[in-house]
Design a protein around this motif. Structure first.
Motif, PDB file in Angstrom:
ATOM      1  N   LEU A  25      45.732  25.807 -44.405  1.00  0.00           N
ATOM      2  CA  LEU A  25      46.953  26.401 -44.530  1.00  0.00           C
ATOM      3  C   LEU A  25      47.110  27.647 -43.636  1.00  0.00           C
ATOM      4  O   LEU A  25      46.538  28.469 -44.050  1.00  0.00           O
ATOM      5  N   LEU A  26      47.906  27.386 -42.676  1.00  0.00           N
ATOM      6  CA  LEU A  26      48.167  28.518 -41.576  1.00  0.00           C
ATOM      7  C   LEU A  26      48.848  29.789 -42.236  1.00  0.00           C
ATOM      8  O   LEU A  26      48.504  30.676 -42.109  1.00  0.00           O
ATOM      9  N   PHE A  27      49.859  29.248 -42.858  1.00  0.00           N
ATOM     10  CA  PHE A  27      50.801  30.406 -43.400  1.00  0.00           C
ATOM     11  C   PHE A  27      51.947  29.900 -44.441  1.00  0.00           C
ATOM     12  O   PHE A  27      52.474  28.984 -44.244  1.00  0.00           O
ATOM     13  N   PHE A  56      54.858  38.431 -43.019  1.00  0.00           N
ATOM     14  CA  PHE A  56      53.728  38.136 -42.432  1.00  0.00           C
ATOM     15  C   PHE A  56      52.409  38.835 -43.065  1.00  0.00           C
ATOM     16  O   PHE A  56      51.313  38.233 -43.081  1.00  0.00           O
ATOM     17  N   GLY A  57      52.797  39.728 -43.836  1.00  0.00           N
ATOM     18  CA  GLY A  57      51.681  40.502 -44.636  1.00  0.00           C
ATOM     19  C   GLY A  57      51.128  39.685 -45.515  1.00  0.00           C
ATOM     20  O   GLY A  57      51.856  39.102 -46.508  1.00  0.00           O
ATOM     21  N   GLY A  58      49.866  39.692 -45.775  1.00  0.00           N
ATOM     22  CA  GLY A  58      49.139  38.921 -46.652  1.00  0.00           C
ATOM     23  C   GLY A  58      48.839  37.455 -46.144  1.00  0.00           C
ATOM     24  O   GLY A  58      48.895  36.434 -47.200  1.00  0.00           O
ATOM     25  N   GLY A  59      49.082  37.033 -44.961  1.00  0.00           N
ATOM     26  CA  GLY A  59      49.288  35.700 -44.605  1.00  0.00           C
ATOM     27  C   GLY A  59      47.666  35.092 -44.672  1.00  0.00           C
ATOM     28  O   GLY A  59      46.881  36.044 -44.679  1.00  0.00           O
ATOM     29  N   ALA A  83      44.869  35.739 -41.897  1.00  0.00           N
ATOM     30  CA  ALA A  83      44.629  37.279 -41.970  1.00  0.00           C
ATOM     31  C   ALA A  83      43.796  37.414 -43.242  1.00  0.00           C
ATOM     32  O   ALA A  83      42.719  38.099 -43.260  1.00  0.00           O
ATOM     33  N   MET A  84      44.172  36.851 -44.272  1.00  0.00           N
ATOM     34  CA  MET A  84      43.299  37.127 -45.615  1.00  0.00           C
ATOM     35  C   MET A  84      42.160  36.303 -45.616  1.00  0.00           C
ATOM     36  O   MET A  84      41.151  37.017 -45.959  1.00  0.00           O
TER      37      MET A  84
END
Length: 392
Positions: free
Chosen positions: A72-74, A281-284, A287-288
């Motif tokens: 899952l990208l995002f 996008f924070g917490g995507g 990135a996580m």
């Protein structure tokens, strides 16, 4: 593959100017090294502005990103995520503060800290420091010292910012005294990086904690460069015997994937209501996955313990040539009696990347926590050769 000349031409033609760039076009990185488009290898002790604390393309982080991107990208943080929950648990358990706001960059973390400080205290004043740097968006720019950065936007910056002398408690208290019941927070870099790797004794920071408690203000540590174990503990505050009210993180947190975080106390988190903060996008998920893999690698390989060892090993090499060695762990400043603009190009010619600072006589080095003795020896050879014209 394009060569260096073509890459430089195309970037300069289409991109607006940001930094004055080095004459390098980097195309690959692995561990402590990067390679340019012409095949030249460099020992990277700059890390893209203090980002690559685990070196370039650390395999566990790359693997985690690859797996997550196939799954899952995002999706925004309007839903729960197993990847985000795992990263949050690791970060909360490693940090002295346990409540988290994930965002996309350091300056966004700073902005959020200032909003929370002002709302929770009902005050507007912020004290930061001369020669300090906190970012370039309007809120963080107001706290950044450099007048050249602020001047074009002075009319729209928040007006209630004050600048104290780094390392001088009396200048902080005088601002509190002159503006009673007005100061919401002190925002400070525990080590002023761009300012020239300027450090201060632990007693000074304990004094800042006492001042904030005395006047009802919050203490915010900007650990965008000192955090995530770079100085030997996850937060440099652990070496000082204090706990700030908020800590901002970015840079090393995602091993090169853009991510930021604001850490805050349980008490302070209770002042936050739905709608106060938000980020698409924070917490995507990608990135996580990078954050979780980065933190896991630091823990499993006990890399924070390497930071003071690397500092001493590099100091032994540098000391005969330096006026002063500053900083802690893998955030190192070296002061010379010559401008570093004369030294850095010779280091690059010898295959070593380091950086300058706001002090023309201070070189900044941010070696990764994975630096080994073989890299120290390689640095020593290139550094000592680069210093020959200075010593002549």
């Amino acid at each position: 593959m394009m060569n260096t000349e073509t890459i430089i031409h195309d970037e300069d033609l289409f991109l607006i100017p940001t930094y004055k760039k080095l004459p390098l076009a980097l195309v690959r990185g692995e561990g402590c090294y990067v390679w340019d488009a012409d095949g030249n290898r460099y020992l990277d002790f700059y890390g893209g502005h203090c980002v690559t604390a685990l070196g370039h393309c650390p395999p566990p982080v790359v693997e985690a990103i690859q797996k997550q991107s196939q799954r899952l990208l995002f999706y925004s943080n309007v839903v729960y995520s197993d990847t985000r929950a795992h990263a949050a648990k690791l970060l909360g358990e490693m940090s002295p503060l346990h409540r988290i706001f994930f965002c996309n960059s350091g300056t966004e973390a700073i902005e959020t800290s200032l909003k929370i400080a002002r709302k929770s205290t009902g005050r507007s004043g912020i004290i930061s420091t001369k020669q300090g740097f906190h970012g370039r968006t309007l809120g963080s720019l107001a706290a950044t010292w450099n007048p050249a950065y602020r001047k074009p936007f002075q009319d729209v910056l928040a007006p209630t910012h004050y600048y104290a002398e780094f390392g001088n408690l009396a200048t902080f208290e005088s601002i509190f005294v002159d503006h009673p019941d007005h100061i919401a927070a002190i925002l400070i870099e525990p080590i002023q990086s761009i300012g020239g790797i300027v450090d201060a004794p632990n007693e000074y920071f304990l004094g800042l904690r006492e001042l904030c408690d005395k006047y009802g203000a919050l203490l915010i540590f900007d650990e965008i460069q000192t955090g995530v174990g770079r100085t030997g503990t996850f937060s440099i505050s652990e070496q000082m015997g204090l706990i700030p009210d908020m800590i901002t993180l970015a840079k090393s947190l995602g091993s090169g994937i853009p991510v930021g975080a604001l850490l805050l106390s349980d008490v302070l988190s209770e002042t936050i209501e739905y709608g106060d903060q938000g980020t698409t996008f924070g917490g995507g998920m990608v990135a996580m996955s990078a954050v979780a893999a980065t933190l896991t690698m630091i823990q499993q390989k006990q890399l924070m313990d390497r930071a003071p060892v690397i500092f001493e090993q590099l100091s032994d090499v540098i000391r005969p040539y330096a006026l002063e060695i500053r900083g802690r762990g893998c955030l190192i400043g070296v002061k010379f009696d010559s401008p570093v603009s004369e030294i850095l190009p010779r280091l690059r010619s010898n295959g070593i990347l380091a950086g300058g600072s706001g002090d023309p006589h201070v070189m900044r080095m941010m070696p990764p926590l994975i630096t080994q003795q073989v890299h120290i020896h390689e640095f020593a050879d290139g550094f000592e050769d680069a210093m020959k014209p200075v010593q002549a």
